[in-house]
Scaffold this active site. Structure first.
Site, short mmCIF file in Angstrom:
data_model
loop_
_atom_site.label_atom_id
_atom_site.label_comp_id
_atom_site.label_asym_id
_atom_site.label_seq_id
_atom_site.Cartn_x
_atom_site.Cartn_y
_atom_site.Cartn_z
N ARG A 92 0.42 -1.57 -0.48
CA ARG A 92 -0.46 0.26 0.19
C ARG A 92 0.83 1.15 -0.14
O ARG A 92 0.74 2.09 -1.22
CB ARG A 92 -0.68 -0.28 1.22
CG ARG A 92 -2.14 -0.90 1.34
CD ARG A 92 -2.63 -1.44 2.50
NE ARG A 92 -1.49 -2.22 2.71
CZ ARG A 92 -1.50 -3.92 2.61
NH1 ARG A 92 -2.51 -3.79 1.47
NH2 ARG A 92 -0.83 -4.66 2.42
N THR A 93 1.26 1.15 0.71
CA THR A 93 3.24 2.57 0.97
C THR A 93 3.60 2.29 -0.44
O THR A 93 3.29 3.93 -0.71
CB THR A 93 3.58 2.44 2.63
OG1 THR A 93 3.04 1.95 3.25
CG2 THR A 93 4.11 3.45 2.31
N LYS A 121 27.64 -4.87 -3.12
CA LYS A 121 29.11 -4.28 -3.35
C LYS A 121 30.15 -3.77 -2.01
O LYS A 121 30.61 -3.09 -2.36
CB LYS A 121 29.48 -3.12 -4.51
CG LYS A 121 28.98 -3.66 -6.18
CD LYS A 121 29.09 -2.36 -7.22
CE LYS A 121 27.81 -3.12 -7.62
NZ LYS A 121 28.19 -1.53 -8.63
N ARG A 142 11.58 3.52 2.98
CA ARG A 142 10.65 2.44 3.58
C ARG A 142 12.09 1.67 4.10
O ARG A 142 12.57 0.86 2.61
CB ARG A 142 9.49 1.65 2.85
CG ARG A 142 9.16 0.08 3.48
CD ARG A 142 8.52 0.41 4.36
NE ARG A 142 7.27 0.69 4.58
CZ ARG A 142 5.94 0.19 4.61
NH1 ARG A 142 6.02 -1.18 4.82
NH2 ARG A 142 5.12 0.57 4.09
N HIS A 175 5.61 5.06 11.12
CA HIS A 175 5.05 5.62 10.12
C HIS A 175 4.05 6.73 9.72
O HIS A 175 2.64 6.87 9.68
CB HIS A 175 4.28 4.14 9.90
CG HIS A 175 3.75 3.93 8.82
ND1 HIS A 175 4.32 4.93 7.47
CD2 HIS A 175 3.62 2.25 8.43
CE1 HIS A 175 3.70 4.33 5.83
NE2 HIS A 175 3.45 2.90 6.99
N1 CP Z 1 -0.16 0.00 5.69
C1 CP Z 1 0.86 -0.03 5.15
O1 CP Z 1 2.17 0.39 5.40
O2 CP Z 1 0.60 -1.47 4.45
P1 CP Z 1 2.07 -1.96 3.26
O3 CP Z 1 3.14 -2.64 4.39
O4 CP Z 1 1.32 -2.70 2.75
O5 CP Z 1 3.10 -0.09 2.34
#
Ligand code: CP
Length: 360
Positions: A92-93, A121, A142, A175
């Site tokens: 999703r993110t 490397k 992420r 998050h």
């Molecule tokens: N809610 C969320 O962060 O979903 P993902 O891990 O799929 O990005």
């Protein structure tokens, strides 16, 4: 893919001292000219900004409904480029940021594993991020490590090309953009019941390691007269840092392991899964904690307006039959993520006035 060398460890003078400061003490560092620059912590968001972002997201979604509106949006930022550096799994993110960028006309590059970058490397993460900054105008990351996005922003802000960094999830830590999409979802779900103030919100499941509930708890400082219910097994109770924060801002919270007892009271139920990617041992692996699942029978126990949220992905926390109930907000919630992230990017690149003008 073979790993040719371990990641190079680089020493950055001043980083440890900076990292050890309280979040409130370092918020200014992530601003530029009085505006948010890097998006690292949920604590960066104030009520006025959240309201603005929700309005902006509404306008973007209305514009995107027509070909003419979509064209206007795509013409806002065709000269900007974004790097999506997602080296921890995400559906999703990643997709909502990618599509948010497409809506606004940005060009997107991506790396989704350190196995496909020169990190195999032995290149350090810091040099990797600095390389992205040579090519793009915004980096969205992420990463499995807590503090990763913060360090990358700290490093880049001391270079001659400081591009903004957005934290798309950093280990079990924060998050922040999930938190703003959760606020946007709640704000929409509560439009006919007096808005987001004065509400009782239950957070259920793995509260100890769930970064979404942690970031959402921080945002509660912006709303009046809300009460949080932390519903979890003892092993996954909310950590003290969040409870101390809530105490500091006089936000009441109640801890319980009796999920059914609080169902009739609350205005929203925020379900989460067990975050066993962060397990320290095998003890929590096999257990699914069914007493912390929302089952079909529970639909008759909650209020007619109660919104059921989940950041997703889910496992067994919510029966699929619940999906058909209008109070199930989690599919709307993930879609809200795309609109609010588009609004955030529009703000970062200072084109929100052009969007507001379409409605004046
Ligand atoms: N809610 C969320 O962060 O979903 P993902 O891990 O799929 O990005």
């Amino acid at each position: 893919m073979e790993q040719y060398a371990e990641p190079t460890q680089q020493e950055f003078e001043g980083w440890e001292e900076f990292y050890s400061q309280l979040v409130d003490e370092k918020l200014d560092f992530f601003q530029s000219e009085g505006r948010l620059f890097d998006i690292i912590f949920a604590q960066q968001f104030e009520r006025g900004f959240l309201d603005l972002l929700c309005n902006l997201a509404d306008m973007i979604r209305v514009l995107a409904e027509t070909g003419m509106g979509q064209k206007k949006l795509r013409n806002l930022l065709p000269h900007k480029r974004v790097m999506l550096y997602f080296v921890q799994p995400s559906t999703r993110t990643f997709l909502s940021f990618q599509n948010a960028c497409h809506i606004l006309g940005l060009n997107v590059s991506e790396i989704r594993s350190t196995q496909t970058s020169s990190e195999v490397k032995g290149e350090s993460p810091e040099d990797t991020i600095r390389t992205f900054a040579s090519y793009v105008n915004l980096i969205i990351s992420r990463h499995p490590e807590a503090g990763f996005a913060e360090k990358m922003a700290w490093v880049l802000n001391q270079t001659e090309r400081p591009v903004p960094v957005i934290n798309g999830g950093s280990g079990p830590d924060q998050h922040p953009t999930q938190a703003i999409l959760d606020i946007y979802t709640l704000e929409r779900e509560f439009r006919n019941v007096g808005g987001l103030d004065g509400k009782k919100i239950a957070m259920v499941g793995d509260l100890r390691r769930g970064r979404t509930v942690r970031s959402l708890s921080y945002l509660m400082k912006n709303y009046k007269d809300n009460t949080l219910y932390f519903v979890s097994p003892d092993v996954f109770k909310m950590k003290d840092d969040i409870k101390n924060f809530l105490n500091k801002y006089n936000i009441p919270f109640i801890e319980t392991d009796d999920f059914e007892s609080i169902m009739p009271e609350v205005d929203a139920i925020y379900m989460t899964r067990i975050q066993n990617e962060y397990s320290e041992g095998p003890s929590s692996e096999a257990e699914t904690y069914p007493e912390f699942h929302f089952k079909t029978k529970h639909l008759s126990m909650i209020q007619p307006h109660c919104a059921i949220l989940h950041p997703l992905p889910r496992r067994y926390e919510i029966d699929v039959v619940v999906d058909k109930d209008p109070r199930a907000a989690y599919w709307r919630q993930e879609r809200c993520g795309m609109w609010i992230r588009a609004a955030l990017i529009a703000h970062i690149f200072r084109v929100e006035e052009e969007i507001f003008r379409e409605f004046s």
